[in-house]
Design a protein around this motif. Structure first.
Motif, PDB file in Angstrom:
ATOM      1  N   ARG A 511       0.839  -1.197   0.000  1.00 58.56           N
ATOM      2  CA  ARG A 511       0.000   0.000   0.000  1.00 58.56           C
ATOM      3  C   ARG A 511       0.878   1.253   0.000  1.00 58.56           C
ATOM      4  N   PRO A 512       0.528   2.279  -0.814  1.00 57.74           N
ATOM      5  CA  PRO A 512       1.350   3.503  -0.896  1.00 57.74           C
ATOM      6  C   PRO A 512       1.591   4.161   0.454  1.00 57.74           C
ATOM      7  N   LEU A 513       0.588   4.102   1.364  1.00 50.54           N
ATOM      8  CA  LEU A 513       0.757   4.720   2.677  1.00 50.54           C
ATOM      9  C   LEU A 513       1.935   4.104   3.427  1.00 50.54           C
ATOM     10  N   TYR A 514       2.037   2.788   3.362  1.00 47.65           N
ATOM     11  CA  TYR A 514       3.147   2.112   4.037  1.00 47.65           C
ATOM     12  C   TYR A 514       4.486   2.462   3.384  1.00 47.65           C
ATOM     13  N   LEU A 515       4.451   2.605   2.061  1.00 49.52           N
ATOM     14  CA  LEU A 515       5.673   2.995   1.366  1.00 49.52           C
ATOM     15  C   LEU A 515       6.153   4.371   1.825  1.00 49.52           C
ATOM     16  N   TYR A 516       5.237   5.347   1.886  1.00 54.46           N
ATOM     17  CA  TYR A 516       5.616   6.701   2.263  1.00 54.46           C
ATOM     18  C   TYR A 516       6.066   6.780   3.730  1.00 54.46           C
ATOM     19  N   LEU A 517       5.373   6.037   4.597  1.00 59.60           N
ATOM     20  CA  LEU A 517       5.756   6.043   6.012  1.00 59.60           C
ATOM     21  C   LEU A 517       7.168   5.497   6.202  1.00 59.60           C
ATOM     22  N   THR A 518       7.495   4.446   5.448  1.00 61.57           N
ATOM     23  CA  THR A 518       8.833   3.860   5.575  1.00 61.57           C
ATOM     24  C   THR A 518       9.877   4.694   4.849  1.00 61.57           C
ATOM     25  N   GLY A 519       9.564   5.121   3.627  1.00 67.15           N
ATOM     26  CA  GLY A 519      10.546   5.811   2.805  1.00 67.15           C
ATOM     27  C   GLY A 519      10.875   7.209   3.279  1.00 67.15           C
ATOM     28  N   TYR A 520       9.889   7.902   3.850  1.00 68.78           N
ATOM     29  CA  TYR A 520      10.125   9.271   4.308  1.00 68.78           C
ATOM     30  C   TYR A 520      10.029   9.413   5.828  1.00 68.78           C
ATOM     31  N   GLY A 521       9.145   8.625   6.446  1.00 72.36           N
ATOM     32  CA  GLY A 521       8.947   8.743   7.892  1.00 72.36           C
ATOM     33  C   GLY A 521      10.153   8.285   8.693  1.00 72.36           C
ATOM     34  N   THR A 522      10.726   7.143   8.287  1.00 72.63           N
ATOM     35  CA  THR A 522      11.887   6.619   9.038  1.00 72.63           C
ATOM     36  C   THR A 522      13.072   7.573   8.987  1.00 72.63           C
ATOM     37  N   PRO A 523      13.495   8.073   7.820  1.00 70.68           N
ATOM     38  CA  PRO A 523      14.588   9.061   7.817  1.00 70.68           C
ATOM     39  C   PRO A 523      14.268  10.315   8.617  1.00 70.68           C
ATOM     40  N   LEU A 524      12.991  10.757   8.557  1.00 72.85           N
ATOM     41  CA  LEU A 524      12.615  11.964   9.293  1.00 72.85           C
ATOM     42  C   LEU A 524      12.776  11.767  10.797  1.00 72.85           C
ATOM     43  N   VAL A 525      12.355  10.610  11.296  1.00 70.96           N
ATOM     44  CA  VAL A 525      12.491  10.323  12.732  1.00 70.96           C
ATOM     45  C   VAL A 525      13.966  10.300  13.130  1.00 70.96           C
ATOM     46  N   ILE A 526      14.807   9.665  12.312  1.00 67.81           N
ATOM     47  CA  ILE A 526      16.239   9.585  12.622  1.00 67.81           C
ATOM     48  C   ILE A 526      16.866  10.972  12.657  1.00 67.81           C
ATOM     49  N   VAL A 527      16.518  11.815  11.695  1.00 71.56           N
ATOM     50  CA  VAL A 527      17.090  13.166  11.645  1.00 71.56           C
ATOM     51  C   VAL A 527      16.616  13.998  12.835  1.00 71.56           C
ATOM     52  N   ILE A 528      15.337  13.903  13.187  1.00 69.34           N
ATOM     53  CA  ILE A 528      14.814  14.681  14.321  1.00 69.34           C
ATOM     54  C   ILE A 528      15.502  14.270  15.621  1.00 69.34           C
ATOM     55  N   ILE A 529      15.626  12.974  15.850  1.00 68.12           N
ATOM     56  CA  ILE A 529      16.284  12.499  17.081  1.00 68.12           C
ATOM     57  C   ILE A 529      17.746  12.945  17.104  1.00 68.12           C
ATOM     58  N   SER A 530      18.428  12.830  15.974  1.00 68.05           N
ATOM     59  CA  SER A 530      19.835  13.233  15.917  1.00 68.05           C
ATOM     60  C   SER A 530      19.989  14.725  16.168  1.00 68.05           C
ATOM     61  N   ALA A 531      19.079  15.530  15.594  1.00 72.85           N
ATOM     62  CA  ALA A 531      19.170  16.981  15.771  1.00 72.85           C
ATOM     63  C   ALA A 531      18.892  17.386  17.214  1.00 72.85           C
ATOM     64  N   ILE A 532      18.027  16.647  17.898  1.00 71.97           N
ATOM     65  CA  ILE A 532      17.743  16.957  19.307  1.00 71.97           C
ATOM     66  C   ILE A 532      18.934  16.594  20.189  1.00 71.97           C
ATOM     67  N   ILE A 533      19.538  15.436  19.930  1.00 75.52           N
ATOM     68  CA  ILE A 533      20.641  14.969  20.772  1.00 75.52           C
ATOM     69  C   ILE A 533      21.921  15.740  20.485  1.00 75.52           C
ATOM     70  N   ARG A 534      22.229  15.969  19.202  1.00 74.44           N
ATOM     71  CA  ARG A 534      23.476  16.635  18.809  1.00 74.44           C
ATOM     72  C   ARG A 534      23.169  17.790  17.845  1.00 74.44           C
ATOM     73  N   PRO A 535      22.572  18.871  18.337  1.00 76.98           N
ATOM     74  CA  PRO A 535      22.230  19.963  17.408  1.00 76.98           C
ATOM     75  C   PRO A 535      23.448  20.628  16.786  1.00 76.98           C
ATOM     76  N   HIS A 536      24.569  20.647  17.508  1.00 79.90           N
ATOM     77  CA  HIS A 536      25.772  21.290  16.964  1.00 79.90           C
ATOM     78  C   HIS A 536      26.578  20.357  16.067  1.00 79.90           C
ATOM     79  N   GLY A 537      26.129  19.123  15.921  1.00 77.62           N
ATOM     80  CA  GLY A 537      26.855  18.175  15.085  1.00 77.62           C
ATOM     81  C   GLY A 537      26.534  18.297  13.610  1.00 77.62           C
TER      82      GLY A 537
END
Length: 699
Positions: A511-537
């Protein structure tokens, strides 16, 4: 006859001869005695020295030392006593308080001198101290340095505890008459200070320049308070995070001579005149060398005050290349020393100076940045740099890194290669979006993989080297992180889709919804967590990419490695299942050949992309010119590879390209007759393409 006039005399050494009528006799001189204890003698007249210090009781006063001499003795008065001229061996107490020209010269302006038998002591007023040395003059003690109201103490955990401990000790020294439970000796207080500093100096604990400045200032003030309380002239203490070497000299006059303090990471060479200063002497002189073992991680920034020498018109970038050390002396005027001090700092890595690397001596200024004013490099080798300074602070060696050679050639390859890649990706995106004969789940995956790769390459081409402004550089780094992660996420979905096509056969689409959640949602979560933990990195002084320090780079390489391992698993299962189906009784060869072709292209794409980031791991390190060329070439191949494998090698896409080109190149009149033609072969061809479209959609 007078026998005493004979030569040599009849009595021997250390004797006196007395002549009598018809004879003579001998006596030992004062301080000597006859070996047979005879007073008068004529034979066996040997005289030996009398040890008055042992043979005579109380020959010297209790306040004097007795020293035996040949035929005599002398009495030397203890310190604080003087000889009594009226009685030999007697000593009289010196009243130091009266004999001093002025009492304040002995105990200071706020000190009261009290004479004692053979000595004296100074009583200090509140707010003054002699640090427990009763013969030392009283000097003012300002405990406001350890207030810690607001500032870094409120944000830096553990600093408030150090300030509280040092303030309590300071108040106890400045008011000795008050009952206090915090009175401790200098050695214990130093150990408590360094132990308390361990929690603050642990990695990733200090985040701002203000916190660094607050910590350094507190440690220097604490050493100034603790040093005069130490009992030994030389003290060394070491913990997991710090190493301190402290030298103290006490006396009524300022000390002289050289000072040499050393530890594993630094050496201090100066003299006691510089350490004590030329102002009023407080009765002691102090010099200390304090080394921080991990602080360079927290201060590997704030280089904006440094104006490094340019090379070919290009400013260098900087990084810390030694431990941070603080130099502390009792001299109150340390901003313009009469004589320079020499500080030798050991490099973190053994690297010779070269065209790309130069060492610079720097200190941490009051603004919370690194500066080079008044701090100069004498000479450097691969392991050490010797610096000289006429002011004291906290110091370190910086490594000035100049751009590597062949930058122009690399820029040309990057721009040409990425431009070709972007053009190929545009063609891929248009093909996957508008070519109806290949529409399906797999085409959707390829479409968004190309979109992510296109945007990532565009940001890379336009912004990877644009480090100013800092906010813009961090945005570019975050976008590169997100879209390159998106490329791998969609590549994982392609592996999952191939696996489902072989294993599930029916209902293999996602289903396209699952594709978008995995293809864009997973990278977005990783970037948000990384930016919160290491904003100056996000963003470095050289490139707009993830910092290689503090492990932030693993927020990219960790998921990438995981995705590659998963895809390898899916591809192994897919190939294994394909092999089984080819050997079955009634294989659908056309379908299996398509899946096999899809698998081969997916594996090739994964290999190229994975290999590219193997070299990309070393791209942003110095001296990686060859790796940078390889990374750029592989990155450029991505767009061309996708276009060749998924477009040019697809028969359906080639037919659509041919049809599209024929529509453009065929004259208007000819195209009109084509539309009005009822040629059966044309209808048959359209039906054939329709059948192909239906089959691909099912796949």
């Amino acid at each position: 006859m007078d026998e005493c006039n004979d030569t040599p005399g009849p009595c021997g050494k250390h004797t006196k001869c007395f002549n009598t009528y018809g004879s003579f006799y001998c006596q030992c001189l004062p301080g000597y005695k006859n070996i047979k204890l005879q007073v008068n003698f004529t034979l066996d007249g040997q005289c030996q020295d009398v040890n008055e210090c042992t043979d005579t009781i109380n020959v010297c006063d209790h306040a004097a030392y007795c020293t035996n001499l040949i035929g005599n003795y002398t009495c030397t008065c203890h310190s604080g006593y003087t000889k009594n001229s009226s009685a030999r061996g007697k000593c009289t107490d010196i009243d130091e308080c009266k004999e001093a020209n002025m009492e304040e010269d002995l105990c200071g302006v706020k000190g009261t001198c009290t004479n004692s038998n053979g000595s004296y002591w100074c009583n200090c007023s509140n707010g003054y101290t002699n640090y427990g040395n009763t013969k030392t003059s009283c000097s003012p003690l300002d405990c406001d340095h350890f207030n810690g109201d607001g500032g870094p103490a409120s944000s830096l955990g553990g600093l408030a505890d150090i300030l509280s401990m040092m303030r309590s000790s300071c108040l106890a020294l400045s008011n000795p008459s008050a009952d206090s439970e915090v009175k401790t000796d200098g050695e214990t207080l130093l150990e408590k200070l360094l132990t308390a500093a361990e929690a603050i100096l642990s990695p990733d604990h200090i985040d701002s320049s203000e916190e660094v400045s607050g910590l350094l200032a507190t440690m220097e003030e604490a050493i100034m308070l603790i040093g005069p309380q130490l009992k030994d002239n030389h003290t060394k203490k070491e913990t997991t995070e710090t190493e301190a070497a402290i030298a103290v000299q006490r006396g009524t006059t300022p000390p002289t001579g050289p000072i040499h303090l050393t530890n594993e990471n630094a050496t201090l060479d100066t003299d006691w005149t510089t350490a004590s200063g030329i102002e009023s002497y407080p009765g002691f002189a102090l010099a200390a060398l304090l080394s921080y073992k991990n602080l360079e991680i927290s201060v590997n920034r704030s280089f904006e005050s440094i104006k490094g020498p340019k090379k070919d018109g290009v400013n260098p970038s900087f990084q810390i290349s030694s431990r941070v050390v603080s130099v502390v002396v009792s001299n109150p005027s340390t901003q313009n020393l009469d004589r320079p001090v020499n500080i030798t700092l050991r490099h973190l890595q053994d690297t010779e100076e070269s065209a790309e690397v130069r060492y610079i001596c720097a200190y941490w200024n009051k603004k919370g940045t690194w500066s080079t004013d008044g701090f100069y490099q004498q000479h450097s080798n691969a392991t050490h740099t010797v610096c000289t300074s006429k002011h004291l602070s906290s110091f370190a060696v910086l490594m000035a890194l100049y751009p590597i050679e062949h930058t122009f050639g690399l820029q040309v390859v990057t721009k040409i290669g990425l431009t070709i890649s972007l053009l190929c990706l545009i063609l891929c995106i248009l093909t996957f979006k508008f070519c109806r004969c290949i529409q399906g789940t797999r085409t959707t995956i390829h479409l968004h993989l190309c979109i992510c790769l296109f945007i990532a390459d565009l940001f890379f081409l336009a912004g990877i080297s644009q480090t100013k402004p800092v906010g813009g550089c961090r945005f570019v780094a975050a976008m590169l992180h997100f879209f390159f992660m998106g490329v791998f996420a969609w590549m994982l979905l392609e592996g999952v889709q191939l696996y489902r096509m072989v294993v599930l056969v029916f209902n293999a689409s996602i289903r396209p919804l699952y594709l978008y959640l995995t293809g864009y949602g997973t990278p977005l979560v990783i970037v948000i967590i990384s930016a919160i933990i290491r904003p100056h990195g996000y963003g470095t002084a050289q490139h707009c990419w993830l910092s290689l320090e503090k492990g932030l780079i693993w927020s990219f390489y960790g998921p990438v490695c995981f995705i590659i391992f998963l895809n390898v698993f899916f591809f192994i299962v897919t190939v294994w299942k394909l092999a089984q189906k080819f050997t079955s009784l009634n294989p659908d060869l056309s379908q299996l050949h398509k899946i096999r072709a899809f698998t081969v292209t997916a594996i090739a794409q994964m290999c190229i992309l994975g290999l590219m980031w193997v070299f990309g791991a070393f791209l942003f390190q110095e001296g990686s010119t060859v790796l940078a060329y390889i990374f750029t070439i592989l990155n450029s191949l991505q767009g061309a590879l996708v276009f060749i494998m998924h477009c040019l090698l697809s028969k359906q896409v080639r037919e659509e390209y041919a049809h599209f080109l024929s529509c453009i190149c065929t004259p208007q009149k000819k195209r009109y007759s084509d539309f009005t033609s009822t040629n059966p072969s044309s209808s048959q061809s359209q039906g054939s393409r329709s059948g192909q479209h239906t089959g691909e959609s099912q796949i």
